[in-house]
Design a protein around this motif. Sequence first.
Motif, PDB file in Angstrom:
ATOM      1  N   THR A  91       0.848  -1.189   0.000  1.00 17.01           N
ATOM      2  CA  THR A  91       0.000   0.000   0.000  1.00 17.01           C
ATOM      3  C   THR A  91       0.880   1.234   0.000  1.00 17.01           C
ATOM      4  OG1 THR A  91      -1.870  -1.074   1.091  1.00 17.01           O
ATOM      5  CG2 THR A  91      -1.716   1.318   1.295  1.00 17.01           C
ATOM      6  N   ILE A 135       1.146   5.436  -0.005  1.00 22.44           N
ATOM      7  CA  ILE A 135       0.459   6.656   0.423  1.00 22.44           C
ATOM      8  C   ILE A 135       1.077   7.829  -0.327  1.00 22.44           C
ATOM      9  CG2 ILE A 135      -0.219   8.078   2.395  1.00 22.44           C
ATOM     10  CD1 ILE A 135      -1.115   5.201   2.739  1.00 22.44           C
ATOM     11  N   VAL A 182      -3.283   4.899  -1.699  1.00 22.68           N
ATOM     12  CA  VAL A 182      -4.170   5.834  -1.016  1.00 22.68           C
ATOM     13  C   VAL A 182      -3.787   7.231  -1.494  1.00 22.68           C
ATOM     14  CG1 VAL A 182      -4.925   6.756   1.205  1.00 22.68           C
ATOM     15  CG2 VAL A 182      -4.421   4.305   0.963  1.00 22.68           C
ATOM     16  N   ALA A 210      -9.353   3.051   1.637  1.00 25.06           N
ATOM     17  CA  ALA A 210      -8.082   3.436   2.240  1.00 25.06           C
ATOM     18  C   ALA A 210      -7.827   2.658   3.521  1.00 25.06           C
ATOM     19  CB  ALA A 210      -8.070   4.938   2.523  1.00 25.06           C
ATOM     20  N   ILE A 244      -4.780  -0.138   4.146  1.00 27.34           N
ATOM     21  CA  ILE A 244      -3.805   0.020   5.229  1.00 27.34           C
ATOM     22  C   ILE A 244      -3.820  -1.186   6.155  1.00 27.34           C
ATOM     23  CG2 ILE A 244      -3.295   1.364   7.309  1.00 27.34           C
ATOM     24  CD1 ILE A 244      -4.253   3.856   5.689  1.00 27.34           C
ATOM     25  N   ALA A 290      -2.377  -4.448   4.406  1.00 30.56           N
ATOM     26  CA  ALA A 290      -1.081  -4.375   3.718  1.00 30.56           C
ATOM     27  C   ALA A 290      -0.028  -5.224   4.413  1.00 30.56           C
ATOM     28  CB  ALA A 290      -0.612  -2.922   3.666  1.00 30.56           C
ATOM     29  N   ILE A 296       3.667  -0.914   3.958  1.00 30.50           N
ATOM     30  CA  ILE A 296       3.112   0.402   3.655  1.00 30.50           C
ATOM     31  C   ILE A 296       4.263   1.318   3.276  1.00 30.50           C
ATOM     32  CG2 ILE A 296       1.869   2.398   4.568  1.00 30.50           C
ATOM     33  CD1 ILE A 296       0.432   0.449   6.474  1.00 30.50           C
ATOM     34  N   MET A 337      -6.778   8.791  10.199  1.00 25.18           N
ATOM     35  CA  MET A 337      -5.810   8.195   9.283  1.00 25.18           C
ATOM     36  C   MET A 337      -4.498   7.850   9.990  1.00 25.18           C
ATOM     37  SD  MET A 337      -5.597   7.190   6.124  1.00 25.18           S
ATOM     38  CE  MET A 337      -6.662   8.178   5.050  1.00 25.18           C
ATOM     39  N   ARG A 338      -3.985   8.758  10.810  1.00 27.96           N
ATOM     40  CA  ARG A 338      -2.742   8.471  11.529  1.00 27.96           C
ATOM     41  C   ARG A 338      -2.924   7.288  12.466  1.00 27.96           C
ATOM     42  NH1 ARG A 338       1.624  11.986  11.812  1.00 27.96           N
ATOM     43  NH2 ARG A 338       1.399  13.926  10.626  1.00 27.96           N
ATOM     44  N   LEU A 356      -2.752   4.105  10.501  1.00 28.02           N
ATOM     45  CA  LEU A 356      -1.386   3.780  10.101  1.00 28.02           C
ATOM     46  C   LEU A 356      -0.567   3.274  11.279  1.00 28.02           C
ATOM     47  CD1 LEU A 356      -0.776   6.771   7.682  1.00 28.02           C
ATOM     48  CD2 LEU A 356      -0.653   4.363   7.051  1.00 28.02           C
ATOM     49  N   ALA A 380      -1.469  -0.256  12.065  1.00 28.32           N
ATOM     50  CA  ALA A 380      -1.277  -1.255  11.006  1.00 28.32           C
ATOM     51  C   ALA A 380      -0.173  -2.238  11.394  1.00 28.32           C
ATOM     52  CB  ALA A 380      -0.921  -0.566   9.696  1.00 28.32           C
ATOM     53  N   ILE A 385       6.148   0.458   8.000  1.00 33.25           N
ATOM     54  CA  ILE A 385       5.940   1.665   7.198  1.00 33.25           C
ATOM     55  C   ILE A 385       7.298   2.245   6.825  1.00 33.25           C
ATOM     56  CG2 ILE A 385       4.943   3.968   7.114  1.00 33.25           C
ATOM     57  CD1 ILE A 385       2.894   3.084   9.185  1.00 33.25           C
TER      58      ILE A 385
END
Length: 321
Positions: A4, A6, A35, A185, A189, A192, A195, A215-216, A219, A222, A226
């Motif tokens: 995924t 971003i 995303v 989205a 996330i 995934a 990310i 959103m944060r 993430l 997740a 990342i």
Amino acid sequence: MRYTVIGGGVGCARFVLGLREHVRRAGGQDEIDVVVNTADDWWVSGLRISPDHDSLLYALAGVNDRDRGWGRADESERVARELAAWGAVPEWFTLGDLDLGAHIARTAWLRDGATVSDVYARLAARWKLGADLHPATDTEIDTHVHTTDGRRMHFQEWWVRHRAALPATRFEQTGIARATPSDGALRAIAEADVILLAPSNPVVSIGPILAVPGMRDALRAAPAPIVGVSGIIAGAVVRGMADACLAAIGVETSADAVARRYGARSAGGLLDGWLVDETDADVVGPLSEAGIRTRAVPLWLRDADSSAQVAADALALAADA
């Protein structure tokens, strides 16, 4: 594996092309989700324009104008000239005829009640993209720029008309407080395996995605590592005017400063890993000590080979993060 990404815009498009090429060379079994930033969308001549999304759509479809870096290849501007003659479009913002086709379709579907996610899926159905695109949010949000001389204007006017030359004091995403991440989205996330933060503008492309409420948290929660890819090389932006955006929020134009802006996930930030160019190898140690595993590799996305290698390097770092 499911990857995924971003981001948004040309930098993201080039990175996703490299990731898609890496997947193809590895057997083509992995899945790619993106995303996409929606905060530079705007209304012009009664049409909803989505620059970051369209840069990705056209690039992945192979119909983008590679010389200009935006818009459609083999474009004409007959309708744009007619709109200009009527005074129905800003003289500094050109809409190509082929591009207008996408804008008209998007606007018609939105007027009929489709969500932004629905529109993404309908536009993508025309081509085999090799990636699924998801808006960061289905809520309409637009970015406005506040300048040092007291003006407030839409981001597109600041970016396209003024080329970001007017010093900015802040960026405002109207409506973002009531926004929520799109279902696509959140799914991309949560499901995934890796990310990746694309080498997009950290302030006006990735920043608004991260500013969508929830959103944060998604993430940080997740299970996937990342890893971000720096869009700053040797203290200069690779493309565009991200340096003007960074200056507006008081962040130095450097790979180190952007990584620290995102922060280490172990310390409440986002990053597990950060990929910088070889010319920025001196930041590897300090960033790693700050909790962001950092690696220096060639980062210029010059062609299919170099772009695929950057994607491979990002995935390798994720495996070690």
